[in-house]
Design a protein around this motif. Sequence first.
Motif, PDB file in Angstrom:
ATOM      1  N   MET A  41       0.835  -1.200   0.000  1.00 37.04           N
ATOM      2  CA  MET A  41       0.000   0.000   0.000  1.00 37.04           C
ATOM      3  C   MET A  41       0.871   1.252   0.000  1.00 37.04           C
ATOM      4  O   MET A  41       1.834   1.342   0.769  1.00 37.04           O
ATOM      5  N   ASP A  42       0.528   2.215  -0.849  1.00 44.69           N
ATOM      6  CA  ASP A  42       1.228   3.492  -0.893  1.00 44.69           C
ATOM      7  C   ASP A  42       1.041   4.199   0.445  1.00 44.69           C
ATOM      8  O   ASP A  42      -0.090   4.383   0.905  1.00 44.69           O
ATOM      9  N   ARG A  44       1.244   7.222   1.155  1.00 46.17           N
ATOM     10  CA  ARG A  44       0.452   8.453   1.020  1.00 46.17           C
ATOM     11  C   ARG A  44      -1.043   8.152   1.081  1.00 46.17           C
ATOM     12  O   ARG A  44      -1.809   8.929   1.644  1.00 46.17           O
ATOM     13  N   THR A  45      -1.446   7.031   0.510  1.00 44.60           N
ATOM     14  CA  THR A  45      -2.852   6.634   0.571  1.00 44.60           C
ATOM     15  C   THR A  45      -3.265   6.395   2.018  1.00 44.60           C
ATOM     16  O   THR A  45      -4.331   6.843   2.459  1.00 44.60           O
ATOM     17  N   HIS A  46      -2.402   5.706   2.760  1.00 44.81           N
ATOM     18  CA  HIS A  46      -2.725   5.400   4.152  1.00 44.81           C
ATOM     19  C   HIS A  46      -2.775   6.674   4.987  1.00 44.81           C
ATOM     20  O   HIS A  46      -3.681   6.844   5.814  1.00 44.81           O
ATOM     21  N   ASP A  48      -3.459   9.702   3.944  1.00 42.20           N
ATOM     22  CA  ASP A  48      -4.652  10.445   3.537  1.00 42.20           C
ATOM     23  C   ASP A  48      -5.890   9.865   4.203  1.00 42.20           C
ATOM     24  O   ASP A  48      -6.764  10.594   4.699  1.00 42.20           O
ATOM     25  N   TYR A  49      -5.954   8.535   4.263  1.00 40.12           N
ATOM     26  CA  TYR A  49      -7.079   7.858   4.917  1.00 40.12           C
ATOM     27  C   TYR A  49      -7.160   8.242   6.390  1.00 40.12           C
ATOM     28  O   TYR A  49      -8.230   8.629   6.895  1.00 40.12           O
ATOM     29  N   PHE A  92     -12.555   9.640  -1.930  1.00 36.83           N
ATOM     30  CA  PHE A  92     -11.245   9.139  -1.485  1.00 36.83           C
ATOM     31  C   PHE A  92     -10.817   7.936  -2.321  1.00 36.83           C
ATOM     32  O   PHE A  92      -9.678   7.866  -2.795  1.00 36.83           O
ATOM     33  N   ARG A  95      -9.843   8.959  -5.838  1.00 39.92           N
ATOM     34  CA  ARG A  95      -8.580   9.705  -5.866  1.00 39.92           C
ATOM     35  C   ARG A  95      -7.382   8.769  -5.860  1.00 39.92           C
ATOM     36  O   ARG A  95      -6.346   9.072  -6.457  1.00 39.92           O
ATOM     37  N   HIS A  96      -7.523   7.636  -5.199  1.00 44.56           N
ATOM     38  CA  HIS A  96      -6.397   6.696  -5.095  1.00 44.56           C
ATOM     39  C   HIS A  96      -6.579   5.468  -5.992  1.00 44.56           C
ATOM     40  O   HIS A  96      -5.833   4.491  -5.856  1.00 44.56           O
ATOM     41  N   ILE A  98      -8.876   3.176  -6.158  1.00 41.50           N
ATOM     42  CA  ILE A  98      -9.393   1.966  -5.515  1.00 41.50           C
ATOM     43  C   ILE A  98     -10.859   1.783  -5.900  1.00 41.50           C
ATOM     44  O   ILE A  98     -11.652   2.713  -5.768  1.00 41.50           O
ATOM     45  N   THR A 121      -7.328  -2.031  -6.997  1.00 46.81           N
ATOM     46  CA  THR A 121      -7.342  -0.861  -7.862  1.00 46.81           C
ATOM     47  C   THR A 121      -7.983  -1.241  -9.193  1.00 46.81           C
ATOM     48  O   THR A 121      -8.401  -2.384  -9.399  1.00 46.81           O
TER      49      THR A 121
END
Length: 218
Positions: A41-42, A44-46, A48-49, A92, A95-96, A98, A121
């Motif tokens: 998992m990126d 940045r995604t985590h 942001d979450y 969200f 944006r990622h 998913i 994804t």
Amino acid sequence: MQQDFGQQCLIAFSQVVPASCFAFYRVDEQLRARDFQLLRMDARTHRDYLAHYRDFDPLQPALCLDEQRPVVPLGDAMARQAGGARLVYQGFLARHGIHDVVEVIAHDRQRPVAGVSLLRTNSLAPFSAEELQRLHGLRGLLDLAVRRLPDAPAELDALAGLTPKEREIALLLREGLSNKDLARQLDLGLATVKTHMIHLFRKSGARSRTELVRRLFP
């Protein structure tokens, strides 16, 4: 031991049901996910979450408990979600990149204690009924395995001497949030967050954020 356990769970799940990325977590007494471990998992995604979207997640442990089943697909969870929250969370996900998620919750004596998130994804098809059945089988093994996990350290002991707001900030720091993310998550001014951070450094004797987290959560 917990780190090894979480990573082994992620590897086992990834070998049975493919996904773009995975997350393992513990569930605390307030039915909130914590102590995340990630696979592919990126970061940045985590972040942001955690900073902006955790409270809009229809698959957070407390809501999965309402579903009264241990394997919950995203579509089913979203169908029960209020329209405004659903739109925020869909933003969200889009944006990622998913487009599908499944949550697998492990229980000990009917209380949720850990979970695994599987995220896909746009490069992968949605989870099939057959794959959901496989996850049900894995969940039974996960239930047995989590009973051998040591209890999570008592947070009130680890955070003794902190104010309620300092405890809240400390818990979010453990998840890797920046000062700006903390300000947004807690609806505080950046200067106020910096003041709380100064107090945390002073009380713990730490000289860096990494050392601060290590001292607060030994």
